[in-house]
Scaffold this motif. Structure first.
Motif, PDB file in Angstrom:
ATOM      1  N   UNK A 377       0.863  -1.329  -0.370  1.00  0.00           N
ATOM      2  CA  UNK A 377      -0.063   0.005   0.321  1.00  0.00           C
ATOM      3  C   UNK A 377       0.809   0.734   0.369  1.00  0.00           C
ATOM      4  N   UNK A 378       2.415   1.010   0.163  1.00  0.00           N
ATOM      5  CA  UNK A 378       2.909   2.181  -0.126  1.00  0.00           C
ATOM      6  C   UNK A 378       3.665   2.691   1.390  1.00  0.00           C
ATOM      7  N   UNK A 379       3.560   2.099   1.479  1.00  0.00           N
ATOM      8  CA  UNK A 379       4.224   2.460   3.963  1.00  0.00           C
ATOM      9  C   UNK A 379       4.846   2.054   4.136  1.00  0.00           C
ATOM     10  N   UNK A 380       5.938   2.720   5.153  1.00  0.00           N
ATOM     11  CA  UNK A 380       6.021   1.167   5.597  1.00  0.00           C
ATOM     12  C   UNK A 380       8.032   1.165   4.565  1.00  0.00           C
ATOM     13  N   UNK A 381       8.343   1.318   3.746  1.00  0.00           N
ATOM     14  CA  UNK A 381       8.899   1.338   2.877  1.00  0.00           C
ATOM     15  C   UNK A 381      10.343   0.604   3.257  1.00  0.00           C
ATOM     16  N   UNK A 382      10.650   1.476   4.233  1.00  0.00           N
ATOM     17  CA  UNK A 382      11.924   1.853   4.911  1.00  0.00           C
ATOM     18  C   UNK A 382      12.379   0.909   5.964  1.00  0.00           C
ATOM     19  N   UNK A 383      11.125   0.438   6.892  1.00  0.00           N
ATOM     20  CA  UNK A 383      11.365  -0.410   7.493  1.00  0.00           C
ATOM     21  C   UNK A 383      11.833  -1.362   7.545  1.00  0.00           C
ATOM     22  N   UNK A 430      -0.881   0.709  11.966  1.00  0.00           N
ATOM     23  CA  UNK A 430      -0.828   2.554  11.189  1.00  0.00           C
ATOM     24  C   UNK A 430      -0.050   3.520  12.300  1.00  0.00           C
ATOM     25  N   UNK A 431       0.590   2.747  12.940  1.00  0.00           N
ATOM     26  CA  UNK A 431       1.919   3.830  13.315  1.00  0.00           C
ATOM     27  C   UNK A 431       2.308   4.269  12.469  1.00  0.00           C
ATOM     28  N   UNK A 432       3.001   3.399  11.541  1.00  0.00           N
ATOM     29  CA  UNK A 432       3.840   3.932  11.210  1.00  0.00           C
ATOM     30  C   UNK A 432       3.167   3.998   9.321  1.00  0.00           C
ATOM     31  N   UNK A 433       1.930   4.489   9.324  1.00  0.00           N
ATOM     32  CA  UNK A 433       1.095   5.025   8.177  1.00  0.00           C
ATOM     33  C   UNK A 433       0.867   6.784   8.125  1.00  0.00           C
ATOM     34  N   UNK A 434       1.941   7.652   8.727  1.00  0.00           N
ATOM     35  CA  UNK A 434       1.359   9.385   8.867  1.00  0.00           C
ATOM     36  C   UNK A 434       0.421   9.587   9.475  1.00  0.00           C
ATOM     37  N   UNK A 435      -0.283   8.988   9.891  1.00  0.00           N
ATOM     38  CA  UNK A 435      -1.772   9.578  10.538  1.00  0.00           C
ATOM     39  C   UNK A 435      -2.826   8.551  10.182  1.00  0.00           C
ATOM     40  N   UNK A 436      -2.967   8.054   8.744  1.00  0.00           N
ATOM     41  CA  UNK A 436      -4.238   7.486   8.367  1.00  0.00           C
ATOM     42  C   UNK A 436      -3.979   6.474   8.559  1.00  0.00           C
TER      43      UNK A 436
END
Length: 541
Positions: A377-383, A430-436
């Motif tokens: 979905x485009x989140x946490x890509x560098x985690x 969700x804590x990795x989703x920048x508020x989304x």
């Protein structure tokens, strides 16, 4: 000789004084009978009007004159006509005067506070900030959300001034009625409730509200003036006061789309709450109200699919209704109604992450599947996976509160249910989703619900079983309570559906093909059998 003349003079003066004293009563009696009555009236009139006719440059009335005026009859003083204070005007437009809470709820049965009541009325006034009266509440800091509304209503006289407002206190039914009746000060009425005697401080106001048709009592003939009222009840009274009845068709759609997550179509005040929550231009014909000018794109709804009036709608992760766009293989029209264009969809570019290769997180399947979905979905890509695993919330025994045990170490004794349940996992992800709000608990969803999410281009972390075997159960102790739970639990990422191929799986447990991507189609019969038994998962939208 001189001394003798002085004595004779003093004797003569004394004799004259005595004769004058004897003559005074007769003269006084003669004066009383000779003064005409109309002359006395004229003199009295002159005294009453002297202040009005006195020239502006004359000296102020002396203290003796003040005393004389003070003994005049009170009713003789000029009487000025009474001046009725004009009540603040209400807006004629149907504006939104109620809002929900940040988590998307309305809490209709929660009792209304005094601050909330002030905010409601403030939004309904045509000129809410036009008051000029005093306001000296010490418990209404300017920084509070309700300060502007409370102060404005106080200055308008809708609340009595004082040192304390008690903003967080529950407003009683009597207090709420008193607030509203101040908008209609000329209406009179008599309370007819057994618990509202004539000497009750709000008897007149309650009677007026009955006369206006705003309120009803309870079946036992009481009003319960000191009891609080719910937020839904407050909307009912306000709508009666303003003549707002609601557009049943549009309200049904808006509530059905999840305007509030805790107000469903079968709730007794659903239409009432929608009327209070949506600004619109009304057209009234008799008792029927129709809404115009409602822009659904400005409203926020509960994300996911919604069946309303035999039509299917989709709300995205931001709470916005999909309109005039494609959602996976669904086409959303101008009204938001969906049309299915294909029964097959596979989410593209889903990255593969193994829970074994170079990490050996033998029981971390839920978290690893979640990270795959987030990155798709485009989140946490560098985690890094290890960071994502190491910062999971933990719990000693309850998966509802966090991951039990270690994602790296399986419990060979089978005494610990090493997993984390969807709600807590979604909160963490969700804590990795920048508020989304991307991830949501999906427990209890049907196969149809699951297929819809997949055809819309979403993915689901599904709690299935290892090797797709039938679920088997063991007893586990969860915070001192024994629970029968699935022992062979295994979570995978589901990211596609085809009625012929089944469900596309990205499986983090590549035990037999290490170093390779373990993604495949699982037949629908096997998948749906396990899903229907467990119905445990987390959706990523």
């Amino acid at each position: 000789m001189k001394q003798r003349w002085r004595r004779l003079l003093a004797l003569g003066l004394t004799l004259c004084l005595a004769l004058s004293i004897l003559a005074m009563p007769a003269q006084a009696a003669q004066l009383e009978t000779e003064v005409p009555a109309d002359q006395v009236q004229a003199e009295e009139t002159l005294v009453l009007t002297e202040e009005e006719t006195q020239p502006a440059d004359e000296p102020e009335t002396t203290e003796a004159e003040d005393e004389d005026l003070a003994i005049l009859p009170e009713e003789a003083e000029p009487v000025l006509p009474a001046q009725t204070k004009q009540a603040p005007a209400l807006l004629t437009s149907h504006v939104r005067y109620m809002e929900g809470f940040p988590e998307g709820t309305f809490q209709p049965d929660k009792q209304l506070t005094r601050a909330q009541a002030a905010q409601m009325v403030y939004r309904l006034l045509a000129a809410p900030d036009s008051g000029t009266g005093p306001c000296s509440y010490a418990d209404v800091p300017a920084s509070q959300w309700y300060a502007k509304a409370v102060t404005a209503l106080c200055r308008l006289g809708l609340f009595d001034d004082g040192s304390q407002f008690r903003p967080e206190d529950i407003i009683t039914r009597a207090e709420f009625v008193d607030l509203l009746v101040r908008l209609k000060p000329d209406v009179q009425g008599q309370a007819v409730f057994s618990d509202v005697p004539t000497w009750h401080w709000a008897a007149r106001q309650i009677g007026a509200a009955v006369q206006l048709g705003w309120i009803n009592g309870y079946p036992d003939g009481t009003f319960k003036p000191d009891k609080g009222l719910s937020r839904a009840e407050a909307c009912t009274i306000i709508n009666r006061m303003t003549g707002r009845t609601g557009d049943t068709a549009q309200a049904t759609k808006i509530i059905g789309l999840g305007l509030y997550s805790d107000v469903t179509l079968d709730y007794w005040a659903a239409v009432t709450i929608a009327e209070a929550s949506v600004s619109h231009t009304p057209q009234v014909s008799g008792t029927v109200e129709l809404w115009y000018g409602v822009d659904l794109s400005l409203l926020t709804f509960t994300s996911g699919f919604h069946d309303v009036g035999n039509q299917l709608f989709y709300v995205d992760r931001y709470g916005k209704l999909a309109m005039n766009k494609m959602v996976g293989v669904y086409s959303a029209g101008a009204s938001g109604a969906l049309t299915l264009t294909s029964w097959s969809y596979r989410m593209p570019n889903v990255p593969y992450i193994s829970q074994i290769d170079n990490i050996y997180a033998w029981v971390g399947c839920e978290a690893v599947s979640t990270l795959m979905g987030l990155q798709a979905k485009g989140y946490a890509l560098n985690t890094p996976l290890k960071v994502f695993l190491d910062y999971l919330p933990r719990s000693a025994s309850d998966p509802e509160k966090g991951f039990v045990g270690s994602p790296y170490v399986p419990d060979t004794t089978k005494k610990t249910r090493t997993t984390i349940y969807p709600a807590k996992l979604a909160e963490y992800a969700n804590s990795y989703c920048g508020g989304d709000i991307v991830c949501q608990d999906f427990r209890g969803a049907s196969v149809t619900d699951l297929q819809r999410e997949l055809l819309a281009g979403n993915c689901v972390v599904a709690y299935m079983t290892l090797w797709w075997k039938a679920p088997f159960y063991r007893n586990y102790v969860i915070e001192g309570q024994v629970q029968s739970l699935v022992s062979n639990n295994h979570a995978v990422l589901v990211c596609g559906y085809d009625p012929d191929k089944g469900y596309f799986i990205s499986d983090p447990y590549n035990y037999y093909n290490r170093g390779e991507i373990h993604q495949y189609w699982e037949n629908a019969q096997t998948f749906e059998s396990i899903w229907n038994e467990r119905k445990v998962g987390m959706v990523l939208r």
